[in-house]
Design an enzyme around this catalytic site. Structure first.
Site, PDB file in Angstrom:
ATOM      1  N   GLY A  48       0.830  -1.198   0.000  1.00 54.37           N
ATOM      2  CA  GLY A  48       0.000   0.000   0.000  1.00 54.37           C
ATOM      3  C   GLY A  48       0.866   1.250   0.000  1.00 54.37           C
ATOM      4  CB  CYS A  49       0.191   4.684  -1.210  1.00 47.87           C
ATOM      5  SG  CYS A  49      -1.474   4.947  -0.565  1.00 47.87           S
ATOM      6  CG  PHE A  50      -0.618   6.331   4.286  1.00 49.32           C
ATOM      7  CD1 PHE A  50       0.305   7.318   4.579  1.00 49.32           C
ATOM      8  CD2 PHE A  50      -1.962   6.683   4.192  1.00 49.32           C
ATOM      9  CE1 PHE A  50      -0.094   8.647   4.769  1.00 49.32           C
ATOM     10  CE2 PHE A  50      -2.371   8.003   4.374  1.00 49.32           C
ATOM     11  CZ  PHE A  50      -1.430   8.987   4.662  1.00 49.32           C
ATOM     12  CB  ALA A  51       2.026   0.001   3.735  1.00 45.24           C
TER      13      ALA A  51
END
Length: 320
Positions: A129-132
């Site tokens: 994921g992007c935030f991850a």
């Protein structure tokens, strides 16, 4: 040439994937599939591709080498169960369906800065994921060194494209422009993969992460500020970063504060550590659609097919 098919080719991540792959020297973009836009010119959806004569079509799994799944969360798993994909076709999924160990099956978690060797040998990748991605890259060196504390605070701001293409009340311009708001406080869906990744990297215990995500008033780019405590000096922390990432070309540590304009439209992550007393601040910047999605997916494809991981991804930011 690597023959590529994209399922769910009408969304933001697919649009960025197409933008990168049309200039990739080792790729032939064969099939772009969209249930809702079948037989339409792709330029009717991706308005920056008006010059393209390609249309949305069904996929021929026997005529591709790699399949990118740019589909909604929960849709990818159903798509794979309903379609017989030849074992020779590599699959890169951009949803969250296969990121966690409990649901991964034969998918490898596609963070090259952690799993490069595994990605080079696997058939299926679950793109992070992007935030991850932004948070994990900020913390991997500390997790590996054993310096990561149990308690971590994260404040992160993301652009409106992170919410996807379909308009909602939260992404409506009149609500998003000149505005900030928090959402999914302490419960964001990326927290599970972040905890698992940090433990895999070497964290002694499952970290307690207090994550406050914020809707920004910009279209693309993620800034995360990660705070934890450490007795290590700033020089020691800086050395940890430089040592960990010296073989990973897309993560760069800066001695000066970093900003979104340095990374937007690129596959880079720029990181800046700072320290006052025992408090450590790590700022991490990525483009949510590229390093946080489509660019990282191409980076994974390069590794899976034995290419230099930077192939097709030497992108310069739009700084002005």
């Amino acid at each position: 040439m690597i023959r590529v098919g994209i399922a769910g080719a009408a969304g933001y991540t697919a649009g960025e994937l197409i933008r990168i792959l049309v200039n990739h020297p080792a790729v032939e973009l064969r099939y772009l599939q969209s249930e809702s836009h079948r037989e339409e010119p792709i330029g009717r959806v991706h308005r920056d591709l008006l010059y393209s004569k390609q249309v949305f079509t069904d996929l021929d799994f026997d005529d591709i080498d790699v399949l990118f799944l740019c589909m909604g969360h929960g849709v990818s798993a159903r798509f794979l169960s309903e379609n017989k994909i030849p074992p020779s076709v590599r699959v890169i999924d951009l949803s969250n369906d296969f990121r966690l160990r409990a649901s991964a099956g034969n998918f490898v978690y596609g963070l090259p800065e952690l799993n490069k060797d595994k990605i080079m040998e696997c058939q299926r990748v679950a793109n992070p994921g992007c935030f991850a991605t932004a948070i994990e890259l900020a913390l991997l060196p500390f997790a590996k060194s054993g310096l990561l504390t149990d308690r971590i605070t994260v404040f992160g701001i993301t652009g409106s494209t992170g919410a996807g293409q379909r308009p909602t009340e939260e992404t409506h311009y009149s609500n998003r422009a000149q505005n900030l708001s928090v959402y999914k406080v302490f419960t964001h869906q990326h927290l599970g993969e972040i905890r698992e990744t940090l433990q895999e990297a070497g964290a002694k215990t499952e970290p307690d992460i207090a994550f406050v995500p914020v809707r920004g008033c910009h279209t693309r780019g993620i800034m995360v500020n990660v705070v934890f405590q450490s007795k290590a000096t700033l020089e020691e922390l800086t050395t940890l970063y430089k040592t960990y990432y010296e073989q990973h070309p897309f993560v760069l540590m800066s001695d000066e504060p970093v900003s979104l304009k340095q990374v937007v439209n690129t596959n880079y992550c720029f990181i800046h550590p700072d320290k006052e007393g025992d408090n450590v601040l790590v700022t991490s910047m990525i483009d949510n659609l590229i390093k946080g999605a489509s660019g990282q997916a191409v980076q994974n494809m390069n590794l899976m097919f034995g290419l230099d991981e930077m192939t097709g991804l030497r992108l310069k930011a739009n700084y002005f």
